[in-house]
Design a protein around this motif. Structure first.
Motif, PDB file in Angstrom:
ATOM      1  N   SER A  65      19.340  11.316 -10.627  1.00  0.00           N
ATOM      2  CA  SER A  65      18.574  12.147 -11.552  1.00  0.00           C
ATOM      3  C   SER A  65      17.094  11.925 -11.288  1.00  0.00           C
ATOM      4  CB  SER A  65      18.909  11.770 -12.995  1.00  0.00           C
ATOM      5  OG  SER A  65      18.037  12.422 -13.875  1.00  0.00           O
ATOM      6  N   PHE A  66      16.317  12.993 -11.167  1.00  0.00           N
ATOM      7  CA  PHE A  66      14.891  12.856 -10.878  1.00  0.00           C
ATOM      8  C   PHE A  66      14.148  12.245 -12.057  1.00  0.00           C
ATOM      9  CE2 PHE A  66      10.564  14.588 -11.049  1.00  0.00           C
ATOM     10  CZ  PHE A  66      10.058  14.020  -9.886  1.00  0.00           C
ATOM     11  N   SER A  67      14.382  12.767 -13.254  1.00  0.00           N
ATOM     12  CA  SER A  67      13.626  12.279 -14.407  1.00  0.00           C
ATOM     13  C   SER A  67      14.402  11.276 -15.249  1.00  0.00           C
ATOM     14  CB  SER A  67      13.178  13.446 -15.286  1.00  0.00           C
ATOM     15  OG  SER A  67      14.303  14.147 -15.758  1.00  0.00           O
ATOM     16  N   GLY A  68      15.712  11.197 -15.090  1.00  0.00           N
ATOM     17  CA  GLY A  68      16.492  10.247 -15.878  1.00  0.00           C
ATOM     18  C   GLY A  68      16.678  10.731 -17.300  1.00  0.00           C
ATOM     19  N   PHE A  69      17.471   9.967 -18.067  1.00  0.00           N
ATOM     20  CA  PHE A  69      17.714  10.340 -19.458  1.00  0.00           C
ATOM     21  C   PHE A  69      18.194   9.126 -20.242  1.00  0.00           C
ATOM     22  CE2 PHE A  69      21.288  11.481 -16.785  1.00  0.00           C
ATOM     23  CZ  PHE A  69      22.362  10.865 -17.391  1.00  0.00           C
ATOM     24  N   THR A  70      17.965   9.170 -21.525  1.00  0.00           N
ATOM     25  CA  THR A  70      18.391   8.095 -22.413  1.00  0.00           C
ATOM     26  C   THR A  70      19.854   8.310 -22.767  1.00  0.00           C
ATOM     27  OG1 THR A  70      16.174   7.902 -23.318  1.00  0.00           O
ATOM     28  CG2 THR A  70      17.963   6.985 -24.638  1.00  0.00           C
ATOM     29  N   CYS A  71      20.659   7.259 -22.595  1.00  0.00           N
ATOM     30  CA  CYS A  71      22.107   7.340 -22.853  1.00  0.00           C
ATOM     31  C   CYS A  71      22.484   6.820 -24.234  1.00  0.00           C
ATOM     32  CB  CYS A  71      22.870   6.515 -21.825  1.00  0.00           C
ATOM     33  SG  CYS A  71      22.603   7.057 -20.155  1.00  0.00           S
TER      34      CYS A  71
END
Length: 108
Positions: A65-71
């Motif tokens: 993922s380029f920007s990532g995300f909170t899981c």
């Protein structure tokens, strides 16, 4: 850092230990109603006074993922733990801005 009058982050304080895990309530937050309850609880704790401190931990994923995300978001007060599902709540998490912006509260 603009805190309450007389507050200094380096002044000595009386140590307050956390409660044992068995005595600490945990709540899964996955609906907007539960999120509103969480925001309220961060404003008023179960002792009738205002919540003056809380801890936050974020689990973050950025693999492929380029920007990532909170899981997962974990928020703990002195009396309760919250596990917040960011996938279910999405953009509604903006409601937590109030709790994170109050200058009189300590965040660790």
């Amino acid at each position: 850092m603009n805190k309450a009058p007389g507050f200094h982050p380096l002044e000595p304080r009386t140590e307050r230990l956390y409660r044992p895990l068995i005595e600490t309530a945990a709540e899964w937050v996955a609906t907007e109603e539960q999120l509103d309850d969480l925001v309220h609880d961060l404003s008023f704790d179960s002792t009738g006074g205002g919540c003056t401190e809380f801890a936050v931990d974020l689990e973050y994923h950025n693999h492929r993922s380029f920007s990532g995300f909170t899981c997962l978001m974990q928020i703990s007060t002195r009396t309760r733990d919250y596990l917040v599902d960011p996938f279910a709540l999405g953009k509604s998490l903006v409601r937590l801005n109030t709790a994170f912006a109050i200058a009189r509260w300590s965040r660790y």
